[in-house]
Motif scaffolding. Structure first.
Motif, PDB file in Angstrom:
ATOM      1  N   ARG A 235       0.883  -1.182   0.000  1.00  0.00           N
ATOM      2  CA  ARG A 235       0.000   0.000   0.000  1.00  0.00           C
ATOM      3  C   ARG A 235       0.915   1.225   0.000  1.00  0.00           C
ATOM      4  NH1 ARG A 235      -5.068   0.025   2.111  1.00  0.00           N
ATOM      5  NH2 ARG A 235      -4.513   1.697   3.568  1.00  0.00           N
ATOM      6  N   ASN A 236       1.454   1.539  -1.188  1.00  0.00           N
ATOM      7  CA  ASN A 236       2.549   2.517  -1.233  1.00  0.00           C
ATOM      8  C   ASN A 236       2.164   3.870  -1.824  1.00  0.00           C
ATOM      9  OD1 ASN A 236       2.542   1.971  -4.029  1.00  0.00           O
ATOM     10  ND2 ASN A 236       4.095   0.381  -3.794  1.00  0.00           N
ATOM     11  N   ALA A 237       0.870   4.146  -1.887  1.00  0.00           N
ATOM     12  CA  ALA A 237       0.330   5.495  -2.140  1.00  0.00           C
ATOM     13  C   ALA A 237       0.321   5.960  -3.590  1.00  0.00           C
ATOM     14  CB  ALA A 237       1.051   6.541  -1.280  1.00  0.00           C
ATOM     15  N   VAL A 238       1.358   5.654  -4.363  1.00  0.00           N
ATOM     16  CA  VAL A 238       1.451   6.297  -5.671  1.00  0.00           C
ATOM     17  C   VAL A 238       2.307   5.467  -6.626  1.00  0.00           C
ATOM     18  CG1 VAL A 238       3.433   7.696  -4.964  1.00  0.00           C
ATOM     19  CG2 VAL A 238       1.972   8.509  -6.812  1.00  0.00           C
ATOM     20  N   HIS A 239       1.958   5.540  -7.915  1.00  0.00           N
ATOM     21  CA  HIS A 239       2.728   4.871  -8.976  1.00  0.00           C
ATOM     22  C   HIS A 239       3.022   5.901 -10.057  1.00  0.00           C
ATOM     23  CE1 HIS A 239       3.878   1.656 -11.831  1.00  0.00           C
ATOM     24  NE2 HIS A 239       3.270   2.400 -12.735  1.00  0.00           N
ATOM     25  N   LEU A 240       4.228   5.835 -10.611  1.00  0.00           N
ATOM     26  CA  LEU A 240       4.610   6.682 -11.743  1.00  0.00           C
ATOM     27  C   LEU A 240       5.061   5.752 -12.862  1.00  0.00           C
ATOM     28  CD1 LEU A 240       6.676   9.953 -11.542  1.00  0.00           C
ATOM     29  CD2 LEU A 240       7.139   8.303 -13.337  1.00  0.00           C
ATOM     30  N   SER A 241       4.592   5.987 -14.066  1.00  0.00           N
ATOM     31  CA  SER A 241       4.885   5.111 -15.211  1.00  0.00           C
ATOM     32  C   SER A 241       6.350   4.685 -15.219  1.00  0.00           C
ATOM     33  CB  SER A 241       4.577   5.830 -16.521  1.00  0.00           C
ATOM     34  OG  SER A 241       3.244   6.269 -16.560  1.00  0.00           O
ATOM     35  N   ALA A 242       6.574   3.369 -15.381  1.00  0.00           N
ATOM     36  CA  ALA A 242       7.918   2.814 -15.257  1.00  0.00           C
ATOM     37  C   ALA A 242       8.759   2.955 -16.519  1.00  0.00           C
ATOM     38  CB  ALA A 242       7.836   1.346 -14.855  1.00  0.00           C
ATOM     39  N   GLY A 243       8.153   3.355 -17.622  1.00  0.00           N
ATOM     40  CA  GLY A 243       8.899   3.485 -18.863  1.00  0.00           C
ATOM     41  C   GLY A 243       8.085   4.231 -19.902  1.00  0.00           C
ATOM     42  N   HIS A 244       8.700   4.518 -21.030  1.00  0.00           N
ATOM     43  CA  HIS A 244       8.010   5.294 -22.060  1.00  0.00           C
ATOM     44  C   HIS A 244       6.865   4.511 -22.703  1.00  0.00           C
ATOM     45  CE1 HIS A 244      10.631   8.791 -21.947  1.00  0.00           C
ATOM     46  NE2 HIS A 244      11.643   7.955 -21.804  1.00  0.00           N
ATOM     47  N   LEU A 245       7.021   3.198 -22.846  1.00  0.00           N
ATOM     48  CA  LEU A 245       5.916   2.390 -23.378  1.00  0.00           C
ATOM     49  C   LEU A 245       4.745   2.392 -22.407  1.00  0.00           C
ATOM     50  CD1 LEU A 245       7.212  -0.915 -25.045  1.00  0.00           C
ATOM     51  CD2 LEU A 245       6.061   1.027 -26.121  1.00  0.00           C
ATOM     52  N   GLU A 246       5.030   2.086 -21.141  1.00  0.00           N
ATOM     53  CA  GLU A 246       3.972   2.068 -20.144  1.00  0.00           C
ATOM     54  C   GLU A 246       3.302   3.437 -20.038  1.00  0.00           C
ATOM     55  OE1 GLU A 246       4.464  -0.190 -16.303  1.00  0.00           O
ATOM     56  OE2 GLU A 246       4.182   1.814 -15.450  1.00  0.00           O
ATOM     57  N   GLY A 247       4.112   4.497 -20.027  1.00  0.00           N
ATOM     58  CA  GLY A 247       3.562   5.842 -19.938  1.00  0.00           C
ATOM     59  C   GLY A 247       2.663   6.175 -21.115  1.00  0.00           C
ATOM     60  N   VAL A 277       6.101   3.280 -37.541  1.00  0.00           N
ATOM     61  CA  VAL A 277       5.584   2.111 -36.822  1.00  0.00           C
ATOM     62  C   VAL A 277       4.065   2.105 -36.956  1.00  0.00           C
ATOM     63  CG1 VAL A 277       5.463   0.892 -34.615  1.00  0.00           C
ATOM     64  CG2 VAL A 277       7.519   2.192 -35.224  1.00  0.00           C
ATOM     65  N   SER A 278       3.506   1.004 -37.420  1.00  0.00           N
ATOM     66  CA  SER A 278       2.073   0.945 -37.693  1.00  0.00           C
ATOM     67  C   SER A 278       1.244   0.938 -36.411  1.00  0.00           C
ATOM     68  CB  SER A 278       1.748  -0.317 -38.496  1.00  0.00           C
ATOM     69  OG  SER A 278       1.870  -1.464 -37.658  1.00  0.00           O
ATOM     70  N   PRO A 279      -0.004   1.428 -36.480  1.00  0.00           N
ATOM     71  CA  PRO A 279      -0.893   1.356 -35.317  1.00  0.00           C
ATOM     72  C   PRO A 279      -1.074  -0.069 -34.803  1.00  0.00           C
ATOM     73  CG  PRO A 279      -1.800   2.830 -36.965  1.00  0.00           C
ATOM     74  CD  PRO A 279      -0.617   2.158 -37.605  1.00  0.00           C
ATOM     75  N   ALA A 280      -1.086  -1.060 -35.717  1.00  0.00           N
ATOM     76  CA  ALA A 280      -1.241  -2.457 -35.298  1.00  0.00           C
ATOM     77  C   ALA A 280      -0.042  -2.916 -34.474  1.00  0.00           C
ATOM     78  CB  ALA A 280      -1.403  -3.361 -36.513  1.00  0.00           C
ATOM     79  N   ALA A 281       1.148  -2.504 -34.872  1.00  0.00           N
ATOM     80  CA  ALA A 281       2.350  -2.889 -34.127  1.00  0.00           C
ATOM     81  C   ALA A 281       2.364  -2.250 -32.749  1.00  0.00           C
ATOM     82  CB  ALA A 281       3.603  -2.491 -34.903  1.00  0.00           C
ATOM     83  N   VAL A 282       1.948  -0.989 -32.670  1.00  0.00           N
ATOM     84  CA  VAL A 282       1.883  -0.310 -31.373  1.00  0.00           C
ATOM     85  C   VAL A 282       0.847  -0.989 -30.469  1.00  0.00           C
ATOM     86  CG1 VAL A 282       1.377   1.855 -30.198  1.00  0.00           C
ATOM     87  CG2 VAL A 282       2.650   1.877 -32.346  1.00  0.00           C
ATOM     88  N   ALA A 283      -0.323  -1.269 -31.034  1.00  0.00           N
ATOM     89  CA  ALA A 283      -1.395  -1.895 -30.243  1.00  0.00           C
ATOM     90  C   ALA A 283      -0.969  -3.251 -29.696  1.00  0.00           C
ATOM     91  CB  ALA A 283      -2.648  -2.044 -31.102  1.00  0.00           C
ATOM     92  N   ALA A 284      -0.125  -3.971 -30.453  1.00  0.00           N
ATOM     93  CA  ALA A 284       0.309  -5.301 -30.016  1.00  0.00           C
ATOM     94  C   ALA A 284       1.170  -5.250 -28.764  1.00  0.00           C
ATOM     95  CB  ALA A 284       1.075  -5.989 -31.138  1.00  0.00           C
ATOM     96  N   LEU A 285       1.712  -4.081 -28.451  1.00  0.00           N
ATOM     97  CA  LEU A 285       2.553  -3.942 -27.262  1.00  0.00           C
ATOM     98  C   LEU A 285       1.756  -3.602 -26.008  1.00  0.00           C
ATOM     99  CD1 LEU A 285       5.370  -1.818 -28.918  1.00  0.00           C
ATOM    100  CD2 LEU A 285       5.571  -4.205 -28.195  1.00  0.00           C
ATOM    101  N   ALA A 286       0.487  -3.268 -26.165  1.00  0.00           N
ATOM    102  CA  ALA A 286      -0.288  -2.726 -25.056  1.00  0.00           C
ATOM    103  C   ALA A 286      -0.427  -3.689 -23.886  1.00  0.00           C
ATOM    104  CB  ALA A 286      -1.671  -2.292 -25.549  1.00  0.00           C
ATOM    105  N   ALA A 287      -0.732  -4.953 -24.167  1.00  0.00           N
ATOM    106  CA  ALA A 287      -1.010  -5.916 -23.094  1.00  0.00           C
ATOM    107  C   ALA A 287       0.252  -6.525 -22.498  1.00  0.00           C
ATOM    108  CB  ALA A 287      -1.928  -7.021 -23.604  1.00  0.00           C
TER     109      ALA A 287
END
Length: 329
Positions: A235-247, A277-287
């Motif tokens: 229970r550590n109060a806050v999270h900041l995106s860990a990388g540019h992809l995650e962000g 980079v195609s939208p499909a390639a970017v979307a494939a990284l989301a999950a």
């Protein structure tokens, strides 16, 4: 701003938002999640305002802010999408691990003699009266070993027998979003500083009570003490995106997508589109599914780009997209 958002979210039981902001041209475009343990009835407005203050002092500007009920955040799937690999490993067990994490698990199993590992949700079914909080406490008492990105193991016991549990803290983490009246704060931020600097100097150590006062976790930890709120590594109060992809994906899901915009409307998404980079390639990284490298090893895309400089992440994604391995190109 913070107080008005909190009041509106409580009054309507729905998301309250400051509204669209221009896409930044900054080094880092990230999201700060202010968690329900500090977004309580008595402290939510102060917690959000304190997060904005610390971000500003750390050269991270807030572009947009939103507040929503924590139960809605959980029910809409935002929590699962915020930590996709944490959830996948907790649900699917060893099958969800990357190559490196599997090797780490193999070494742990050999040393512990437990024979096999189960995900946290499978562990919950192995002992009739085991609660999420009890499993979390048991795993933390036994020690949590990091295997890889979003992949952690504890050698503990289930029904009195030795067992290795993967991401045993996850059910308890999710349960923290079900408390009555709890809210979640979302801050879309930009900074000329790299993500590793923001996380290393501005976010603070995992346990808020051990974090420097000028850090996000330190400041929110001090506020929690004032309100008698217990915090911990979980229970550590806050999270900041860990990388540019995650962000990129967090900025899109929490802010651009509700406005009907695509991932390409984010700062990093725009840079990827400009490089073909195609939208499909970017979307494939989301999950954050395992991605095969040329070596044959598999990696977590989000984990493999954690804390890397922006240029290095762009180069990595361009290489993945060029090979087409698992990116839908």
């Amino acid at each position: 701003m913070a107080r008005a958002l909190v009041v509106r979210a409580r009054a309507t039981g729905r998301r309250a938002d400051t509204g669209p902001a221009p896409t930044p041209r900054a080094v880092s475009h990230v999201v700060v999640l202010v968690k329900p343990e500090v977004m309580t009835a008595g402290s939510a407005a102060d917690a959000l305002a304190e997060a904005v203050r610390v971000l500003g002092q750390g050269d991270a500007g807030v572009l947009r802010a939103a507040v929503m009920p924590a139960g809605d955040f959980l029910g809409r799937g935002y929590l699962l999408l915020h930590y996709p690999r944490l959830h996948r490993v907790a649900a699917d067990g060893p099958e969800a691990l990357s190559s490196g994490a599997r090797e780490e698990l193999g070494a742990l199993l050999a040393a512990s003699g437990t024979g096999g590992a189960v995900g946290a949700y499978e562990a919950m079914t192995r002992e009739a009266d085991l609660s999420p909080a009890a499993l979390d406490e048991r795993c933390r008492a036994a020690g949590i070993r990091k295997l890889g990105s979003g992949s952690y193991a504890s050698v503990t016991e289930l029904n009195g027998r030795p067992a290795t549990v993967l991401n045993g803290f996850l059910p308890s983490l999710a349960a923290g979003y079900t408390g009555p009246g709890a809210l979640v704060g979302l801050l879309e931020c930009h900074s000329h500083r790299e993500i590793d600097a923001l996380r290393g100097e501005l976010l603070g150590p995992l346990h808020p009570f051990h974090a420097p006062p000028a850090s996000l976790r330190g400041a929110l930890g001090a506020l929690a003490r004032e309100h008698g709120t217990g915090l911990s590594e979980g229970r550590n109060a806050v999270h900041l995106s860990a990388g540019h992809l995650e962000g990129m994906f967090q900025a899109w899901r929490y802010f651009a997508a509700p406005d009907g915009e695509g991932v390409g409307s984010t700062a990093f998404g725009r840079s990827l589109a400009e490089r073909g980079v195609s939208p499909a390639a970017v979307a494939a990284l989301a999950a954050d599914h395992n991605l095969a490298e040329d070596s044959g090893e598999t990696v977590s895309p989000h984990g493999a780009t954690e804390n890397l400089p922006r240029a290095a992440v762009l180069d990595r994604v361009l290489r993945w997209a060029a090979t087409g391995k698992g990116l839908g190109t």
